[in-house]
Design a protein around this motif. Structure first.
Motif, PDB file in Angstrom:
ATOM      1  N   VAL A 140       0.824  -1.205   0.000  1.00 46.42           N
ATOM      2  CA  VAL A 140       0.000   0.000   0.000  1.00 46.42           C
ATOM      3  C   VAL A 140       0.862   1.261   0.000  1.00 46.42           C
ATOM      4  N   TYR A 141       2.009   1.199   0.659  1.00 44.66           N
ATOM      5  CA  TYR A 141       2.881   2.375   0.812  1.00 44.66           C
ATOM      6  C   TYR A 141       3.361   2.897  -0.540  1.00 44.66           C
ATOM      7  N   ARG A 142       3.472   2.017  -1.493  1.00 42.09           N
ATOM      8  CA  ARG A 142       3.918   2.417  -2.834  1.00 42.09           C
ATOM      9  C   ARG A 142       3.007   3.485  -3.426  1.00 42.09           C
ATOM     10  N   TYR A 143       1.706   3.407  -3.117  1.00 42.96           N
ATOM     11  CA  TYR A 143       0.732   4.326  -3.708  1.00 42.96           C
ATOM     12  C   TYR A 143       0.269   5.395  -2.723  1.00 42.96           C
ATOM     13  N   LEU A 144       0.217   5.046  -1.438  1.00 43.98           N
ATOM     14  CA  LEU A 144      -0.154   5.995  -0.396  1.00 43.98           C
ATOM     15  C   LEU A 144       0.983   6.004   0.622  1.00 43.98           C
ATOM     16  N   PRO A 145       1.998   6.840   0.414  1.00 44.26           N
ATOM     17  CA  PRO A 145       3.217   6.779   1.219  1.00 44.26           C
ATOM     18  C   PRO A 145       3.053   7.389   2.613  1.00 44.26           C
ATOM     19  N   HIS A 146       2.274   6.688   3.446  1.00 46.47           N
ATOM     20  CA  HIS A 146       2.055   7.078   4.831  1.00 46.47           C
ATOM     21  C   HIS A 146       2.220   5.836   5.702  1.00 46.47           C
TER      22      HIS A 146
END
Length: 336
Positions: A140-146
Motif C-alpha cells: 500500500v505504501y507504494r501508492y499511499l506513502p504514509h
C-alpha cells in the motif's frame, strides 16, 4: 462456566485457510490471506446464510477478484479519476485498474493478506482481530506513502456479529482516511424463500449525480418514487439495476440497512454507525440473489471534488490520531 458453545479455531473454507468463529446458533468465517474478508455469517439453527458466499466452482474467480462476496475492505474506496489522488499539495498516482472508465477502483486492502493478531473464545463471545501495518515496503505504501495501522475486529455473540475498524496514523504527516465495506448480502438468505419475498430499507439521503465515468458531478439528482420507498416502507432490492451513490441520513440515531423476509417476518439489520456519511448500492444489474449496500466514509473521487471536506467525507488524520467505527449484523424476528 461456558453454557453456550463458543469456539474460535483455524480451519479451511473451500480449501482456503480460515479462522472460524462459533457462538451458539451463529458461525462466521474469516479469510486472513484473502483481504481479511469475513466471507460467511450464518445462523446454523435456521439455515440462514446472510452473506453472499462463493460456491466451490467460484473460488478461483473469487480469489482473482474478491469484491462481490463476504465483506471486502476498500481503502481507499470506489473510483478515482485517472487514478489521481491529490493530497496536501502533491498528487499520488494510483493504478488505473478499471479500463472501461479509466479510473482506479477499490484500493489495496481487499486482495492482500492480513495478519491475524489474535483470536479467542469465552463464555461471552468468540472473536478475531486482523491487522495491517503499513510501512515503507508494504504494497500500500507504494501508492499511499504514509505509515499507519488498520485493525479490523469481529465479535460473534448472542447479539449477532459486531465489526470494529480502527485506523491510526503512525507517521509524521497528515494522511487521508477513506474507507468502505463492499458488503454482499444474500436475498434470499433463508431456505425456502425467494427474492420476491424480500424488501429492504436504507438510511439514504440525497442521490449524487454520476457522469458516464461513474464519477460525481458535485450535483444531486431527484429521487425516483422507488428510491423514496427505500427510505420508508421498503422495496425489492432488485426493483431496477442500481449502481447508485447516496448521502447517508441516519434515522432515530442509527445508520443502517434492513432486509426483511416478508414470508418469515425476519429482518436482517446491518447497522454501520454514523461515521459513514455515504452509501453505495449495487445489485449486479438487478440480478436476483444478492446485492451490496456499501457504507462509505467519503464521496467517490473525493480528493478531486471541489466541495467542503466535511460534506464529502474527505477525512484527514494528523500524526497519532485514530479514526474508528463499530457496526453490527443481527436479526429481528417479528411475530404476527
Amino acid at each position: 462456566m461456558i453454557t453456550t458453545e463458543s469456539k474460535a479455531y483455524e480451519g479451511l473454507y473451500q480449501g482456503e485457510k480460515a479462522v472460524w468463529l462459533s457462538y451458539g446458533r451463529y458461525e462466521a468465517a474469516v479469510l486472513p490471506e484473502i483481504g481479511g474478508n469475513l466471507i460467511a455469517f450464518r445462523d446454523k439453527e435456521k439455515g440462514y446464510r446472510f452473506l453472499h458466499e462463493p460456491a466451490e466452482e467460484e473460488m478461483e474467480s473469487f480469489k482473482e477478484k474478491p469484491i462481490i462476496h463476504g465483506i471486502p475492505v476498500l481503502f481507499p474506496p470506489n473510483r478515482y479519476e485517472d487514478g489521481k489522488f491529490p493530497w496536501n499539495g502533491t498528487c499520488y498516482q494510483l493504478p488505473v485498474n478499471e479500463p472501461s472508465t479509466g479510473n482506479h477502483l477499490h484500493g489495496f486492502l481487499h486482495n492482500i493478506p492480513w495478519t491475524v493478531e489474535q483470536y479467542a473464545a469465552d463464555e461471552y463471545a468468540s472473536r478475531i482481530t486482523l491487522v495491517q501495518q503499513v510501512r515503507e515496503g508494504h504494497p500500500v505504501y507504494r501508492y499511499l506513502p504514509h505509515e499507519f495501522t488498520i485493525k479490523l475486529s469481529y465479535v460473534l455473540s448472542d447479539l449477532g456479529l459486531q465489526q470494529h475498524i480502527v485506523v491510526r496514523n503512525d507517521g509524521t504527516d497528515a494522511m487521508p482516511c477513506l474507507l468502505a465495506f463492499h458488503t454482499s448480502i444474500n436475498a434470499p438468505f433463508a431456505p425456502g424463500s425467494t427474492a420476491a419475498d424480500y424488501k429492504f430499507t436504507m438510511t439514504t439521503g440525497k442521490r449524487w449525480e454520476l457522469n458516464d465515468r461513474m464519477l460525481p458531478t458535485g450535483q444531486f439528482q431527484p429521487l425516483k418514487p422507488e428510491e423514496e420507498l427505500m427510505k420508508s416502507t421498503g422495496i425489492s432490492p432488485f426493483f431496477e439495476p442500481m449502481d447508485n451513490h447516496y448521502t447517508s441520513e441516519p434515522q432515530n440515531g442509527r445508520n443502517r440497512m434492513e432486509l426483511t423476509d416478508t414470508r418469515l417476518q425476519v429482518t436482517l439489520v446491518y447497522d454501520v454507525g454514523t461515521a459513514f456519511k455515504h452509501w453505495m448500492i449495487w445489485n449486479n444489474n438487478a440480478t436476483e440473489g444478492f446485492f451490496c449496500p456499501e457504507p462509505q466514509i467519503n464521496l467517490v473521487n473525493a480528493p478531486s471534488v471541489s466541495l467542503p471536506a466535511e460534506q464529502i467525507g474527505l477525512l484527514s488524520l494528523a500524526p497519532g490520531e485514530i479514526w474508528e467505527e463499530t457496526g453490527r449484523l443481527y436479526c429481528i424476528e417479528r411475530k404476527n
